[in-house]
Design a protein around this motif. Sequence first.
Motif, short mmCIF file in Angstrom:
data_model
loop_
_atom_site.label_atom_id
_atom_site.label_comp_id
_atom_site.label_asym_id
_atom_site.label_seq_id
_atom_site.Cartn_x
_atom_site.Cartn_y
_atom_site.Cartn_z
N GLU A 20 25.39 38.19 31.96
CA GLU A 20 26.75 38.21 32.48
C GLU A 20 26.98 36.94 33.28
OE1 GLU A 20 28.25 41.75 34.20
OE2 GLU A 20 27.63 42.98 32.50
N GLU A 53 38.51 37.35 38.35
CA GLU A 53 38.65 38.15 37.13
C GLU A 53 38.70 39.64 37.42
OE1 GLU A 53 35.55 36.70 34.44
OE2 GLU A 53 37.10 35.55 33.43
N ALA A 54 37.98 40.09 38.46
CA ALA A 54 38.01 41.52 38.78
C ALA A 54 39.41 41.95 39.15
CB ALA A 54 37.05 41.84 39.93
N SER A 55 40.15 41.05 39.83
CA SER A 55 41.50 41.41 40.27
C SER A 55 42.48 41.27 39.10
CB SER A 55 41.88 40.56 41.47
OG SER A 55 43.02 39.80 41.25
N GLY A 102 41.77 42.18 36.23
CA GLY A 102 41.57 43.39 35.44
C GLY A 102 40.82 43.16 34.15
N LYS A 103 40.46 41.91 33.84
CA LYS A 103 39.61 41.71 32.66
C LYS A 103 38.97 40.33 32.69
CE LYS A 103 43.20 40.05 29.56
NZ LYS A 103 43.70 40.09 28.20
N GLN A 104 37.90 40.21 31.94
CA GLN A 104 37.23 38.93 31.81
C GLN A 104 37.95 38.12 30.74
OE1 GLN A 104 33.30 40.78 31.06
NE2 GLN A 104 32.64 39.72 32.92
N ARG A 158 29.32 44.78 37.45
CA ARG A 158 30.27 43.71 37.76
C ARG A 158 31.69 44.26 37.64
NH1 ARG A 158 29.50 37.97 37.31
NH2 ARG A 158 27.29 38.36 36.94
N GLU A 159 32.51 44.08 38.66
CA GLU A 159 33.85 44.66 38.61
C GLU A 159 34.72 44.02 37.53
OE1 GLU A 159 35.33 44.59 42.70
OE2 GLU A 159 34.80 46.71 42.82
N ALA A 160 34.52 42.71 37.28
CA ALA A 160 35.32 42.04 36.25
C ALA A 160 35.04 42.67 34.90
CB ALA A 160 35.00 40.55 36.19
N SER A 161 33.79 43.10 34.68
CA SER A 161 33.45 43.67 33.38
C SER A 161 33.88 45.13 33.31
CB SER A 161 31.95 43.49 33.12
OG SER A 161 31.29 44.69 32.95
N GLN A 184 38.93 46.63 40.04
CA GLN A 184 38.26 46.66 41.34
C GLN A 184 38.23 48.11 41.82
OE1 GLN A 184 40.99 43.69 43.09
NE2 GLN A 184 39.17 42.44 43.39
N LYS A 196 41.79 46.47 24.34
CA LYS A 196 41.59 45.04 24.59
C LYS A 196 40.94 44.37 23.39
CE LYS A 196 37.15 45.38 26.93
NZ LYS A 196 36.31 44.83 27.99
#
Lengths: 210, 210, 210, 210, 210, 210
Positions: A34, A49-51, A53-55, B48-51, B55, F54
């Motif tokens: 990751e 990216e967490a905020s 909502g996606k990578q 990981r929150e992005a994954s 959040q 997604k």
Amino acid sequence: MVKFGETHVLCTASLEERVPPWMRNSGRGWVTAEYGMLPRSTGERMRREASAGKQGGRTLEIQRLIGRSLRAVVDLEALGEVQITVDCDVIQADGGTRTAAITGGFVALHQCVSWMEARRMTTVAKAVKDHVAAISCGIHEGTAVLDLDYAEDSAAGTDANFVMTGKGGIVEIQGTAEGEPFSQEQFDELMVLARKGIARLVDLQKMAIG
Amino acid sequence: MVKFGETHVLCTASLEERVPPWMRNSGRGWVTAEYGMLPRSTGERMRREASAGKQGGRTLEIQRLIGRSLRAVVDLEALGEVQITVDCDVIQADGGTRTAAITGGFVALHQCVSWMEARRMTTVAKAVKDHVAAISCGIHEGTAVLDLDYAEDSAAGTDANFVMTGKGGIVEIQGTAEGEPFSQEQFDELMVLARKGIARLVDLQKMAIG
Amino acid sequence: MVKFGETHVLCTASLEERVPPWMRNSGRGWVTAEYGMLPRSTGERMRREASAGKQGGRTLEIQRLIGRSLRAVVDLEALGEVQITVDCDVIQADGGTRTAAITGGFVALHQCVSWMEARRMTTVAKAVKDHVAAISCGIHEGTAVLDLDYAEDSAAGTDANFVMTGKGGIVEIQGTAEGEPFSQEQFDELMVLARKGIARLVDLQKMAIG
Amino acid sequence: MVKFGETHVLCTASLEERVPPWMRNSGRGWVTAEYGMLPRSTGERMRREASAGKQGGRTLEIQRLIGRSLRAVVDLEALGEVQITVDCDVIQADGGTRTAAITGGFVALHQCVSWMEARRMTTVAKAVKDHVAAISCGIHEGTAVLDLDYAEDSAAGTDANFVMTGKGGIVEIQGTAEGEPFSQEQFDELMVLARKGIARLVDLQKMAIG
Amino acid sequence: MVKFGETHVLCTASLEERVPPWMRNSGRGWVTAEYGMLPRSTGERMRREASAGKQGGRTLEIQRLIGRSLRAVVDLEALGEVQITVDCDVIQADGGTRTAAITGGFVALHQCVSWMEARRMTTVAKAVKDHVAAISCGIHEGTAVLDLDYAEDSAAGTDANFVMTGKGGIVEIQGTAEGEPFSQEQFDELMVLARKGIARLVDLQKMAIG
Amino acid sequence: MVKFGETHVLCTASLEERVPPWMRNSGRGWVTAEYGMLPRSTGERMRREASAGKQGGRTLEIQRLIGRSLRAVVDLEALGEVQITVDCDVIQADGGTRTAAITGGFVALHQCVSWMEARRMTTVAKAVKDHVAAISCGIHEGTAVLDLDYAEDSAAGTDANFVMTGKGGIVEIQGTAEGEPFSQEQFDELMVLARKGIARLVDLQKMAIG
């Protein structure tokens, strides 16, 4: 923590006693990666990216590359049914974060497997079969150069990443023309340069592993 | 980079010339915070929150607390219509990450506002009106103690966070009983302890700011 | 349905014979809460969270507070491996929705556990060990006051929530300065007031439970 | 609050001075609807859509139906560029929630438009051109019946919803065979029944509007 | 590939040896459908739903309709615990995509079940009990017409979809007034027309199945 | 519709008079691509990305590659501020979908730009500066081969994609070892092969464009 000039990447490896669903009962292990960048690792703050909502696509592409590169030098059968997750988090970025992540991620992976070997958790003595390292290079003002920093990178006509093993085998080649296409001769020149750079990185990995 | 024992948090402040939609044309600025933990900052690897694609509740709650605490000591009118985002990323965690983030986030915020003041971007000489720092404490085996490490924290019957200013004003108090409720006397004892700890943190902030 | 002045909250408890994954085979039960506001519960229509695609930070924070408060007075061992979900839906809001949700949620929870006790589904006679209620107060124009309505709440310099048990134990304290920090004396005054208010609420709960 | 037997739906209308992007500068208004069920409105607790992170297909389908039905009796030109959002929240459900939502939503919409008319915010005297109401019926043990409750609904071979205006015009017909297909004769029988039921609902709407 | 004038839909059926969680151990099978439109199937390019991150309300509504229609003519008991997924992807659209999807989806489903029957995977000789087809019609300039193309569809005052079986049973009726409500007489006229059209489609299905 | 053996990809180009936010007022145009696979384009049914909520990492990676490749041969300045979106949808897949998408996407792009040129919407006579095509190859049982079908692809030790222009310039090189690393000699052999294959594809593009 791996530092290549102003690029700092924190690499860690975590061992879990479970594998992805599609590998269950295969008797083989898995290595995955990751990748993330702290919002302020770049000059301009990036969105977290967490905020979001996606990578993003770039993150997913890099994660897949790191995982693929590391798996190329590991004997997955020898690990048994475990998963090793290598996290590569960019603390500060100045070009070449994906190649730094592979090179540093290898060290973290190696230490994790050594720890397993010391506890006789692998079925062979050396489950890591070879070194693997990566380097980026490009053509800057007509000259093939290694390790572009961010300013050079933006100006470069061509950007290439090479992933090779300690024995010189090629694991991955990615060459992209930003703007003008490049010629066969230019590409060959980049490859010679990359091969030298990777040999040096493998020496540094050996020192780090001790 | 703020270090409280084994808890290491990277705090940075970024300035943008735009405010949230609901503040446009108000003439006032805004201070907000984002918080994240690297997957391997804890003993067990966290997802990981992005994954995960969002959040968690805990992250959102902490982000709001940091932002509220920092805004309490800033003259938002004096900033003009800009937004300062304070990023707090936990590199290594051993209890008290939210209080470390507030205390370190204040230093990053202060430096950002000083940079603005040096360029005459604020309407008053001192847009940061006071210090703000935070500390966590709890009751461990019957005794009120400061800065619980992770092992103590899990065992503690009561967990409390205090956010106070340099002049002793209270910005935020959060006290939670994990298991048995606590008494008025116990809470008063925690507050005395917190007040002393915060005074010491403010001294350290003054040294950091120089 | 709980009504505190113009604040109306619908509280229900649902029993399920399964617990969260991390509690399986622990032999203990769990109490959790979900919180929602109808779009038109406030003067201005709010956006529906289901349509926004996620629960906001405030909702998640309140849900966690309600769950924590209720768990503080329940003997989770005695429930066996079941989960009780307390839903608190705000039909009409005029300040203090989270404290109304805790106070009313306790009544729903108590009825659910009594229903279980009547069927000998708990291992002890009284799985609910004590009452728990919550109250909000603040400082309005220099005076500490209970149960601010929405207009007062917006103008209040300080907003505090107290969660206490029937026997006077403290479960949760949250005090937040909106704007100016508050002093130790002001906080002590709020606590005295809260303690009186909660005693009255516990009396009302007793009447409701009958 | 609309009550049809054991089905209780809370209907409210909210006026906003903005329209969806694709209607800007058209000079016309818009009427839309949102629909939700409280988790405990049904016998078995349902998952909260806000927590699931999206609205299910059934919810979206019902929202579109309510909006379409209400728009059929409103002179959108006469409203000017405003949007009326009708929220229908099911507090308790026992069959026929979508038809209850249309019938009750009309009353909320009518009151909202009357409020606008009283302030001369519409370009015609009567922007609501007709009544609209809805009813569900089905075939239960061989007989066409109105207003199935939940138990009958599950057992019914055929489920139909009719939306009609006060003058008898048809706005929407939905007939679905659950299991065995139904015949032309059966469908005609249902329509006669629905027409009678809707006439009665329109009378009740007139009384509610006063 | 089904073509109705300028509307082209690709229909396929896929067999899986697992059913939705709520049907496990029921001994019965399931038929479900998924529907999608290529971004350029319409005159104006539509946004790709995968990139938008969710399926819109219209897509979910159509998927449910297709699935319901196909299940009406299948003996689910006879299939055993398998799931057949019918994918309907619109390559080019000119009105009536949902009815084309049902009519063509039936052919794909029939071939899938015949394949199962040839391998004795069903418990009865004929698990598909009847044909099912769908047609859309509307009132265009005062006249009831079949198979509106897109231009007529937009101008039509009333849009109706009928799903019927080969033996004339009604599976689904949907009639919607776009703008003015329609009368009972108009609806009866549409139904006569639909019945004729569906009889012709069933003949074509028989030729396709051979 | 582009067909390479059993791989069929539908490529279309759509012109919009708006560019991504970060390009506004730059006076330059943009070319982007979207890629999708129908669920049943492969032997085993794949999950629909719209329903998964997604786009996967592979899809995002391919979309970026197609866009980059096409932009390499377009004079973006000459387009003015418009965006061309090239949609590549895989109807049937048997290896090499990404290279087929680039090769076919070029034809769609060329037709779109010719249409613009015919309407004098570009500032130069030839806004498409060169051809671009792509080919995949690999090493199958020791021999370098072009256009692997799916069965060969899975068995191949090395998989490489080449994107080149009509004049022989290199736009993108991607070589990946699946399993064993490959040698310099092997890679050189693949490149010779790719160069021949691409020359042939460019001839076919010229015939298609006419």
